[in-house]
Design a protein around this motif. Sequence first.
Motif, PDB file in Angstrom:
ATOM      1  N   VAL A   4      10.986  10.631  22.762  1.00 39.41           N
ATOM      2  CA  VAL A   4      11.230   9.202  22.913  1.00 39.41           C
ATOM      3  C   VAL A   4      11.332   8.874  24.394  1.00 39.41           C
ATOM      4  CG1 VAL A   4      12.834   7.336  22.411  1.00 39.41           C
ATOM      5  CG2 VAL A   4      12.418   9.103  20.696  1.00 39.41           C
ATOM      6  N   HIS A   5      10.557   7.913  24.833  1.00 40.61           N
ATOM      7  CA  HIS A   5      10.559   7.531  26.241  1.00 40.61           C
ATOM      8  C   HIS A   5      11.499   6.357  26.430  1.00 40.61           C
ATOM      9  CE1 HIS A   5       9.332   7.013  30.305  1.00 40.61           C
ATOM     10  NE2 HIS A   5       8.675   5.886  30.092  1.00 40.61           N
ATOM     11  N   LEU A   6      12.484   6.520  27.310  1.00 38.17           N
ATOM     12  CA  LEU A   6      13.469   5.471  27.564  1.00 38.17           C
ATOM     13  C   LEU A   6      13.332   5.013  29.013  1.00 38.17           C
ATOM     14  CD1 LEU A   6      16.552   7.167  25.852  1.00 38.17           C
ATOM     15  CD2 LEU A   6      14.917   5.578  24.843  1.00 38.17           C
ATOM     16  N   PRO A   7      12.399   4.091  29.273  1.00 39.09           N
ATOM     17  CA  PRO A   7      12.075   3.737  30.646  1.00 39.09           C
ATOM     18  C   PRO A   7      13.208   3.087  31.404  1.00 39.09           C
ATOM     19  CG  PRO A   7      11.005   2.239  29.099  1.00 39.09           C
ATOM     20  CD  PRO A   7      11.584   3.358  28.291  1.00 39.09           C
ATOM     21  N   SER A   8      14.041   2.325  30.725  1.00 38.33           N
ATOM     22  CA  SER A   8      15.070   1.588  31.444  1.00 38.33           C
ATOM     23  C   SER A   8      16.453   2.198  31.294  1.00 38.33           C
ATOM     24  CB  SER A   8      15.110   0.132  30.947  1.00 38.33           C
ATOM     25  OG  SER A   8      15.416   0.082  29.562  1.00 38.33           O
ATOM     26  N   ALA A   9      16.565   3.329  30.586  1.00 34.08           N
ATOM     27  CA  ALA A   9      17.863   3.952  30.389  1.00 34.08           C
ATOM     28  C   ALA A   9      18.201   4.847  31.565  1.00 34.08           C
ATOM     29  CB  ALA A   9      17.874   4.757  29.100  1.00 34.08           C
ATOM     30  N   SER A  10      19.490   4.944  31.870  1.00 30.87           N
ATOM     31  CA  SER A  10      19.963   5.843  32.916  1.00 30.87           C
ATOM     32  C   SER A  10      21.195   6.558  32.404  1.00 30.87           C
ATOM     33  CB  SER A  10      20.298   5.065  34.193  1.00 30.87           C
ATOM     34  OG  SER A  10      21.412   4.206  33.964  1.00 30.87           O
ATOM     35  N   PHE A  11      21.467   7.722  32.976  1.00 32.48           N
ATOM     36  CA  PHE A  11      22.636   8.483  32.566  1.00 32.48           C
ATOM     37  C   PHE A  11      23.909   7.679  32.821  1.00 32.48           C
ATOM     38  CE2 PHE A  11      25.992  11.621  33.205  1.00 32.48           C
ATOM     39  CZ  PHE A  11      25.858  12.391  32.052  1.00 32.48           C
ATOM     40  N   GLY A  12      23.969   7.047  33.987  1.00 27.59           N
ATOM     41  CA  GLY A  12      25.144   6.237  34.297  1.00 27.59           C
ATOM     42  C   GLY A  12      25.320   5.078  33.321  1.00 27.59           C
ATOM     43  N   GLY A  13      24.194   4.443  32.953  1.00 27.62           N
ATOM     44  CA  GLY A  13      24.269   3.354  31.995  1.00 27.62           C
ATOM     45  C   GLY A  13      24.717   3.827  30.631  1.00 27.62           C
ATOM     46  N   ALA A  14      24.281   5.022  30.243  1.00 24.32           N
ATOM     47  CA  ALA A  14      24.695   5.571  28.958  1.00 24.32           C
ATOM     48  C   ALA A  14      26.186   5.879  28.944  1.00 24.32           C
ATOM     49  CB  ALA A  14      23.894   6.835  28.654  1.00 24.32           C
ATOM     50  N   ILE A  15      26.696   6.448  30.026  1.00 26.98           N
ATOM     51  CA  ILE A  15      28.130   6.734  30.114  1.00 26.98           C
ATOM     52  C   ILE A  15      28.934   5.439  30.063  1.00 26.98           C
ATOM     53  CG2 ILE A  15      29.946   7.712  31.560  1.00 26.98           C
ATOM     54  CD1 ILE A  15      28.065   9.760  30.247  1.00 26.98           C
ATOM     55  N   GLU A  16      28.450   4.421  30.743  1.00 27.43           N
ATOM     56  CA  GLU A  16      29.131   3.121  30.699  1.00 27.43           C
ATOM     57  C   GLU A  16      29.114   2.547  29.288  1.00 27.43           C
ATOM     58  OE1 GLU A  16      28.928  -1.315  32.815  1.00 27.43           O
ATOM     59  OE2 GLU A  16      27.445   0.236  33.316  1.00 27.43           O
ATOM     60  N   ILE A 192      19.034   5.233  16.032  1.00 24.04           N
ATOM     61  CA  ILE A 192      18.132   4.595  15.064  1.00 24.04           C
ATOM     62  C   ILE A 192      18.017   3.089  15.314  1.00 24.04           C
ATOM     63  CG2 ILE A 192      17.825   4.069  12.617  1.00 24.04           C
ATOM     64  CD1 ILE A 192      19.152   6.792  12.042  1.00 24.04           C
ATOM     65  N   ALA A 193      19.140   2.438  15.597  1.00 28.83           N
ATOM     66  CA  ALA A 193      19.145   0.983  15.803  1.00 28.83           C
ATOM     67  C   ALA A 193      18.952   0.660  17.276  1.00 28.83           C
ATOM     68  CB  ALA A 193      20.438   0.376  15.271  1.00 28.83           C
ATOM     69  N   ARG A 194      17.851   1.080  17.827  1.00 29.75           N
ATOM     70  CA  ARG A 194      17.582   0.885  19.254  1.00 29.75           C
ATOM     71  C   ARG A 194      17.510  -0.593  19.613  1.00 29.75           C
ATOM     72  NH1 ARG A 194      12.286   3.461  22.303  1.00 29.75           N
ATOM     73  NH2 ARG A 194      12.766   2.761  24.431  1.00 29.75           N
ATOM     74  N   ASN A 195      17.021  -1.405  18.697  1.00 31.20           N
ATOM     75  CA  ASN A 195      16.924  -2.843  18.975  1.00 31.20           C
ATOM     76  C   ASN A 195      18.294  -3.479  19.149  1.00 31.20           C
ATOM     77  OD1 ASN A 195      17.371  -2.375  16.178  1.00 31.20           O
ATOM     78  ND2 ASN A 195      16.874  -4.515  15.756  1.00 31.20           N
ATOM     79  N   VAL A 196      19.326  -2.864  18.567  1.00 25.60           N
ATOM     80  CA  VAL A 196      20.694  -3.392  18.675  1.00 25.60           C
ATOM     81  C   VAL A 196      21.392  -2.854  19.916  1.00 25.60           C
ATOM     82  CG1 VAL A 196      22.974  -3.486  17.587  1.00 25.60           C
ATOM     83  CG2 VAL A 196      20.895  -3.666  16.181  1.00 25.60           C
ATOM     84  N   TYR A 197      21.277  -1.545  20.147  1.00 21.68           N
ATOM     85  CA  TYR A 197      22.068  -0.894  21.197  1.00 21.68           C
ATOM     86  C   TYR A 197      21.318  -0.711  22.515  1.00 21.68           C
ATOM     87  CZ  TYR A 197      24.989   0.184  17.178  1.00 21.68           C
ATOM     88  OH  TYR A 197      25.762   0.093  16.054  1.00 21.68           O
ATOM     89  N   GLY A 198      19.999  -0.869  22.479  1.00 20.58           N
ATOM     90  CA  GLY A 198      19.234  -0.730  23.705  1.00 20.58           C
ATOM     91  C   GLY A 198      19.002   0.724  24.095  1.00 20.58           C
ATOM     92  N   ASP A 199      18.292   0.915  25.194  1.00 22.27           N
ATOM     93  CA  ASP A 199      17.958   2.262  25.651  1.00 22.27           C
ATOM     94  C   ASP A 199      19.198   3.052  26.047  1.00 22.27           C
ATOM     95  OD1 ASP A 199      15.293   1.754  25.230  1.00 22.27           O
ATOM     96  OD2 ASP A 199      14.897   1.144  27.294  1.00 22.27           O
ATOM     97  N   GLU A 200      20.191   2.371  26.657  1.00 16.61           N
ATOM     98  CA  GLU A 200      21.421   3.064  27.031  1.00 16.61           C
ATOM     99  C   GLU A 200      22.157   3.560  25.788  1.00 16.61           C
ATOM    100  OE1 GLU A 200      20.430   0.334  28.503  1.00 16.61           O
ATOM    101  OE2 GLU A 200      20.161   1.054  30.571  1.00 16.61           O
ATOM    102  N   GLY A 201      22.111   2.795  24.703  1.00 16.62           N
ATOM    103  CA  GLY A 201      22.747   3.215  23.471  1.00 16.62           C
ATOM    104  C   GLY A 201      22.081   4.449  22.875  1.00 16.62           C
TER     105      GLY A 201
END
Length: 239
Positions: A4-16, A192-201
């Motif tokens: 899965v390619h997550l172009p706009s996700a970042s590790f820092g954003g995921a931790i946040e 699974i619900a990427r549309n709800v949580y976004g790439d960071e989710g």
Amino acid sequence: MSLVHLPSASFGGAIEFIFTPQSSNVTGGRKVGGFEQAMELALKQLEVTALALALALVVALPLGLYLGHKGRGEQAIVGLGNAGRAIPELALIALVAALIGIGLVPVTLALAVLGIPPILTNTYVGVKQVDRGAVDAARGMGMTEGELIRKVELPLAVPTIMSGVRTSTINIVATATIAPLAGILTLGDFIIARNVYGDEGVLAGAILIALLALTLELALAGVQWLLTSPGLRAARTES
């Protein structure tokens, strides 16, 4: 296997995302993520994993001990182990859901089915490989068949059995990621619900699942060490 390619996700954003609720465009202003939701989903994944593992142990451990003690059923157990590795997890959950519905019970049953083969196979192998000289000596001392299993074969087979339990646990906790498809919200909901949580989710869910699996693996490694007799631990250290 595609990634899965997550172009706009970042590790820092995921931790946040894990620690701080975030705004979502599809929830009508309700924030998603944050520590409370992450812990709620993690606890549900742990609950499902524990129930499925307990059921797998109840079925596989006694059967493996008996068959290993008797030295019977090797071909059937090997076949079951191979079949267990070949079963598509999503297809199994979908089949169980179609037969008995969605919810905790169907998901637990499906995950237990995936957890049985490693425990059954390793229990059988562990007991069968116990030194026959030790078993014959114990039998000569007047031990019953049940005492042989409990006091001789089971303690000596603990490392092999626990290896199967650890494999089964990782299989179960990883597959519980798709439990939201059967109505049980686990950490997989973030993915699974990427549309709800976004790439960071999505990335946050992957991080949390990996941490959960690693924690369980380390905990079970500790349990294995405690259950293994000092003599076996010393022998393994020397080898």
